[in-house]
Write a protein that holds these residues in place. Structure first.
Motif, PDB file in Angstrom:
ATOM      1  N   LEU A 121       0.859  -1.183   0.000  1.00  0.00           N
ATOM      2  CA  LEU A 121       0.000   0.000   0.000  1.00  0.00           C
ATOM      3  C   LEU A 121       0.893   1.229   0.000  1.00  0.00           C
ATOM      4  O   LEU A 121       1.652   1.454   0.943  1.00  0.00           O
ATOM      5  CB  LEU A 121      -0.906  -0.013   1.242  1.00  0.00           C
ATOM      6  CG  LEU A 121      -1.884   1.150   1.371  1.00  0.00           C
ATOM      7  CD1 LEU A 121      -2.950   1.087   0.273  1.00  0.00           C
ATOM      8  CD2 LEU A 121      -2.548   1.144   2.750  1.00  0.00           C
TER       9      LEU A 121
ATOM     10  N   LEU B 273      -2.727   0.362  -3.813  1.00  0.00           N
ATOM     11  CA  LEU B 273      -2.088  -0.953  -3.830  1.00  0.00           C
ATOM     12  C   LEU B 273      -1.290  -1.182  -5.112  1.00  0.00           C
ATOM     13  O   LEU B 273      -1.742  -0.854  -6.209  1.00  0.00           O
ATOM     14  CB  LEU B 273      -3.133  -2.063  -3.710  1.00  0.00           C
ATOM     15  CG  LEU B 273      -3.776  -2.316  -2.346  1.00  0.00           C
ATOM     16  CD1 LEU B 273      -4.834  -3.394  -2.473  1.00  0.00           C
ATOM     17  CD2 LEU B 273      -2.733  -2.714  -1.303  1.00  0.00           C
TER      18      LEU B 273
ATOM     19  N   LEU C 197      -6.949  -1.809   5.040  1.00  0.00           N
ATOM     20  CA  LEU C 197      -6.215  -0.779   4.299  1.00  0.00           C
ATOM     21  C   LEU C 197      -6.381   0.592   4.934  1.00  0.00           C
ATOM     22  O   LEU C 197      -5.621   1.520   4.624  1.00  0.00           O
ATOM     23  CB  LEU C 197      -6.665  -0.740   2.843  1.00  0.00           C
ATOM     24  CG  LEU C 197      -6.409  -2.007   2.017  1.00  0.00           C
ATOM     25  CD1 LEU C 197      -6.839  -1.793   0.574  1.00  0.00           C
ATOM     26  CD2 LEU C 197      -4.947  -2.423   2.077  1.00  0.00           C
TER      27      LEU C 197
END
Length: 259
Positions: free
Chosen positions: A6, A15, A44
């Motif tokens: 990330l 990503l 995330l």
């Protein structure tokens, strides 16, 4: 090695599949060839003090070389610490204190799907909830990723699953909100992983080799089976994270690092 990283906060747009140097072995850690890595909804967006960062904290793989009690070629699985890079990569350096032998009855994909829900349910029921044989328990979100494991674990210990609306000795809440409020008054003890709530023991799951080994042994006896929603190739991690946020998902989403 290839690793999903990330590069910017905020979701799958950040990503990338990168080619990076493999981690270097060091004391107290094992270098693991990752075969499968499971992902978690919302990870995330978890706080990170460094980017780029590798996501995923659940793996199943093979130890590369002898290391602190583990032999080269040994199959292992783990929930890895959240304060460092994850394991969505071809190789991961994992603290040996969190590694457990992979259940022989499970594939790498199945084993990777077990650490987070397995440890969450185990610690909720038996560490925080002190559930014992013969006691009655109820799980909010019993068909969810953690809930379906909790149901199996509780029954394996001789506890009795009750239906919604019935009194119980232990309420394990995986949902929060109205589901928790609806059931709380009929529970002797309440444990939750959803959010802090009055009268409830709220906790965040912790990596633990001994707990995970117990979960693995139950899988090998046929008393526990992880549910897998879908499997994506390593290079399609973006699609995998989209799936984790989709409605109607049942079970874990797993990256097949070795196909």
């Amino acid at each position: 090695m290839r690793a999903i990283r990330l590069h910017a906060p905020g979701g799958i747009e950040g990503l990338r599949l990168d080619e990076i140097a493999p981690p270097q072995p060091r004391q107290g850690h094992a270098l693991v060839r990752v075969h499968a890595a499971a992902i978690t909804r919302g990870e995330l967006d978890w706080p990170s003090d460094r980017l780029p960062a590798i996501p995923s904290y659940e793996l199943s793989g093979v130890v590369v070389e002898d290391s602190d009690g583990f032999s080269a070629g040994e199959e292992v699985f783990a929930l890895t610490p959240f304060d460092r890079d994850g394991v969505a990569a071809e190789y991961a350096l994992v603290p040996v204190e969190v590694l457990a032998p992979k259940p022989g009855s499970l594939s790498h994909v199945q084993a990777a799907a077990l650490p987070m829900p397995g440890l969450s349910a185990w610690q909720a029921l038996f560490v925080h909830g002190r559930l014992t044989a013969g006691e009655r328990f109820y799980v909010t979100g019993a068909h969810g990723g953690v809930g379906h494991v909790a149901v199996q674990l509780g029954r394996s210990r001789g506890a009795v699953l009750v239906e919604d609306g019935q009194p119980c000795d232990l309420l394990f809440d995986t949902v929060g909100g109205q589901a928790l409020a609806h059931s709380a008054s009929r529970a002797g003890r309440i444990v939750t992983i959803a959010a802090e709530a009055p009268g409830a023991d709220y906790f965040i799951v912790e990596p633990n080799r001994e707990d995970l080994a117990e979960v693995g042994r139950l899988a090998d006896t046929g008393n526990l089976s992880p549910e897998i929603d879908s499997v994506f190739p390593h290079a399609r991690a973006g699609e995998a994270f989209i799936r984790t946020a989709a409605r109607g998902k049942h079970g874990k989403v797993v990256l097949a690092v070795v196909e």
